[in-house]
Design a protein around this motif. Structure first.
Motif, mmCIF file in Angstrom:
data_model
loop_
_atom_site.group_PDB
_atom_site.id
_atom_site.type_symbol
_atom_site.label_atom_id
_atom_site.label_comp_id
_atom_site.label_asym_id
_atom_site.label_seq_id
_atom_site.Cartn_x
_atom_site.Cartn_y
_atom_site.Cartn_z
ATOM 1 N N ALA A 22 -29.818 37.814 203.469
ATOM 2 C CA ALA A 22 -29.684 38.096 202.040
ATOM 3 C C ALA A 22 -28.412 38.877 201.738
ATOM 4 O O ALA A 22 -27.783 38.676 200.697
ATOM 5 N N SER A 23 -28.014 39.753 202.646
ATOM 6 C CA SER A 23 -26.811 40.554 202.410
ATOM 7 C C SER A 23 -25.563 39.680 202.313
ATOM 8 O O SER A 23 -24.601 40.045 201.648
ATOM 9 N N TYR A 24 -25.573 38.507 202.956
ATOM 10 C CA TYR A 24 -24.440 37.588 202.886
ATOM 11 C C TYR A 24 -24.223 37.151 201.438
ATOM 12 O O TYR A 24 -23.107 37.168 200.921
ATOM 13 N N TYR A 25 -25.309 36.746 200.767
ATOM 14 C CA TYR A 25 -25.206 36.284 199.386
ATOM 15 C C TYR A 25 -24.917 37.444 198.437
ATOM 16 O O TYR A 25 -24.193 37.288 197.459
ATOM 17 N N ALA A 26 -25.491 38.609 198.723
ATOM 18 C CA ALA A 26 -25.234 39.785 197.897
ATOM 19 C C ALA A 26 -23.763 40.181 197.984
ATOM 20 O O ALA A 26 -23.139 40.522 196.973
ATOM 21 N N LYS A 27 -23.205 40.089 199.173
ATOM 22 C CA LYS A 27 -21.795 40.437 199.359
ATOM 23 C C LYS A 27 -20.903 39.469 198.591
ATOM 24 O O LYS A 27 -19.908 39.864 197.999
ATOM 25 N N PHE A 63 -24.706 45.941 202.352
ATOM 26 C CA PHE A 63 -23.762 44.946 201.848
ATOM 27 C C PHE A 63 -22.614 44.698 202.815
ATOM 28 O O PHE A 63 -21.956 43.681 202.747
ATOM 29 N N VAL A 157 -30.759 44.424 196.507
ATOM 30 C CA VAL A 157 -30.039 43.484 197.378
ATOM 31 C C VAL A 157 -30.657 42.101 197.288
ATOM 32 O O VAL A 157 -29.951 41.093 197.170
ATOM 33 N N SER A 158 -31.973 42.030 197.321
ATOM 34 C CA SER A 158 -32.623 40.718 197.261
ATOM 35 C C SER A 158 -32.412 40.050 195.906
ATOM 36 O O SER A 158 -32.193 38.841 195.828
ATOM 37 N N SER A 161 -28.887 38.831 195.826
ATOM 38 C CA SER A 161 -28.770 37.674 196.721
ATOM 39 C C SER A 161 -29.249 36.406 196.028
ATOM 40 O O SER A 161 -28.617 35.353 196.144
ATOM 41 N N LEU A 165 -26.977 33.182 195.252
ATOM 42 C CA LEU A 165 -27.371 31.848 195.706
ATOM 43 C C LEU A 165 -27.447 30.878 194.530
ATOM 44 O O LEU A 165 -26.975 29.751 194.606
ATOM 45 N N ASN A 170 -22.971 30.015 198.032
ATOM 46 C CA ASN A 170 -23.652 29.790 199.296
ATOM 47 C C ASN A 170 -22.757 29.092 200.317
ATOM 48 O O ASN A 170 -23.191 28.220 201.019
#
Length: 171
Positions: A22-27, A63, A157-158, A161, A165, A170
């Motif tokens: 999830a942190s990937y998408y939040a970042k 993040f 964060v979620s 994310s 997304l 993505n």
């Protein structure tokens, strides 16, 4: 040996299926450089400082982003305390409270590079125990607020994310 094989198989499966945390998408939604601003509550300035520390820690650890000055930021994060509460959850056989739940509600606004402002509310909780027939100490209270704030930031964060997304971030 069997556990090693299963571990390797799990890693291969997760990396092969395109799994991203999830942190990937939040970042991607917030960027690599973030400026964080926490509104200091006049009624409870000590808790505001705790939440400011939790926000800064979350930006770096969850993040994987950098804290920067407002002028250099990819996005600006504004955090305000909407509420902090404690409620008893467990009583002993004599009717004394022996466990509490701390609840922290944070109102968050973030502004991305395009100056678009998004508003979110996140709630975090933390359960803790105390000695029978005693009061909640300042240390218990501060720890509970810090952990509940961390939980609220995990929810943030979620939510970010999911927005990242949905917005097609993505890659």
């Amino acid at each position: 040996m069997k556990q090693l094989f299963l571990g390797f198989l799990m890693v291969a499966f997760l990396s092969g299926c395109g799994y991203k945390p999830a942190s990937y998408y939040a970042k991607h939604a917030l960027g690599n450089k973030i400026y964080a601003e926490v509104s200091i509550s006049r009624q409870d300035p000590r808790n505001s400082v705790l939440i400011k520390d939790a926000v800064n820690e979350a930006i770096v650890s969850r993040f994987g982003a950098k804290l920067v000055a407002k002028e250099q930021a990819d996005s600006v994060l504004h955090v305000k305390i909407n509420g902090i509460g404690f409620s008893p959850t467990v009583y002993d056989k004599y009717g004394y409270v022996v466990a509490y739940k701390a609840t922290v509600v944070l109102a968050m606004e973030y502004e991305d590079e395009t100056k678009k402002v998004q508003k979110l509310t996140a709630t975090g909780e933390y359960d803790f125990s105390i000695e029978s027939n005693s009061v909640v100490s300042d240390n218990n209270r501060f720890d509970a607020i810090r952990y509940a704030s961390g939980d609220a930031l995990d929810e943030f964060v979620s939510k970010i994310s999911i927005k990242g997304l949905r917005n097609g971030n993505n890659n």
